[in-house]
Design a protein around this motif. Sequence first.
Motif, PDB file in Angstrom:
ATOM      1  N   ASP A   8       0.751  -1.175  -0.050  1.00 49.74           N
ATOM      2  CA  ASP A   8       0.173   0.047   0.082  1.00 49.74           C
ATOM      3  C   ASP A   8       0.924   1.277   0.143  1.00 49.74           C
ATOM      4  O   ASP A   8       0.508   2.205   0.764  1.00 49.74           O
ATOM      5  CB  ASP A   8      -1.011   0.035   1.273  1.00 49.74           C
ATOM      6  N   ALA A 147       0.586   0.735   6.239  1.00 52.18           N
ATOM      7  CA  ALA A 147       1.267   1.156   7.374  1.00 52.18           C
ATOM      8  C   ALA A 147       1.682  -0.009   8.382  1.00 52.18           C
ATOM      9  O   ALA A 147       0.822  -1.104   8.547  1.00 52.18           O
ATOM     10  CB  ALA A 147       0.044   1.952   8.165  1.00 52.18           C
ATOM     11  N   CYS A 151      -1.639  -2.801   7.430  1.00 52.59           N
ATOM     12  CA  CYS A 151      -1.839  -3.592   6.324  1.00 52.59           C
ATOM     13  C   CYS A 151       0.031  -4.167   6.480  1.00 52.59           C
ATOM     14  O   CYS A 151      -0.232  -5.401   6.056  1.00 52.59           O
ATOM     15  CB  CYS A 151      -1.853  -2.913   5.160  1.00 52.59           C
TER      16      CYS A 151
HETATM   17  C1  VGL Z   1      -4.474   0.841   5.885  1.00 50.99           C
HETATM   18  C2  VGL Z   1      -5.972   1.442   7.216  1.00 50.99           C
HETATM   19  C3  VGL Z   1      -7.123   1.283   6.345  1.00 50.99           C
HETATM   20  C4  VGL Z   1      -2.743   0.299   5.463  1.00 50.99           C
HETATM   21  C5  VGL Z   1      -5.537   0.455   4.856  1.00 50.99           C
HETATM   22  O1  VGL Z   1      -2.587   0.502   4.249  1.00 50.99           O
HETATM   23  O2  VGL Z   1      -2.233   0.276   6.407  1.00 50.99           O
HETATM   24  N1  VGL Z   1      -4.714   1.238   7.077  1.00 50.99           N
HETATM   25  N2  VGL Z   1      -6.725   0.766   4.929  1.00 50.99           N
END
Ligand code: VGL
Length: 207
Positions: A8, A147, A151
């Motif tokens: 991500d 994060a 994730c």
């Molecule tokens: C994420 C919160 C909501 C992430 C994704 O990538 O860590 N955190 N969606």
Amino acid sequence: MKALILVDIQTDFLPGGTLAVPDGDAIIPVVNALQAKFPLVVATQDWHPANHGSFAVNHAGKNVFEQIVLKGLPQTLWPAHCAQGTPGAELATGLQQERIAKIFPKGTDAGIDSYSGLFDNGHRKSTGLGEWLKEKGVTEVFVCGLATDYCVKFTALDAAQLGFTTHFIEDASRGVNLQPDDVKNAVAEMNRAGITTVQSADLLTRL
Ligand code: VGL
Ligand code: ZN
């Protein structure tokens, strides 16, 4: 074979984004340098429909960072982020993308979130990433990105559970820290699951 999993690394998670991870942009040069050390690089992409159940705006009277129950699962409510087709959902502009072999979208079902890049939060549906890595002959994965306390952690835990030797690249990741110790606790939880913490400098000199 070893694979690098980029979790991500998207515009909405960088400073200025709707769900900015503090200092998130600091990982980009680190991640770019690491890519050359791996025969296989793969990325996940948070990719939510606009009506996603993790967005506070889709729940009348609820605020961001509140906890709700979404179809039977605990859910933190987030600012709208990584909505399909928006600029914020794109992989970060500074991220080198030529060596990314495949991008796995996640969180595409409005009724369930998907922190892990491998399964949704109910462990009901696979994204295909685990199967794809096994097809490629991957046995060892290095996980980094955004994060750390969401994730990245859940991707690493699922990879370990699927039997991959799993490492967390600490300085190529940043966390949200909604609570001050969230990142510290996430690292401890990964380590308890057999995931080793490594630093990019070790990989850049050793691999
Ligand atoms: C994420 C919160 C909501 C992430 C994704 O990538 O860590 N955190 N969606
Ligand atoms: Zn999300």
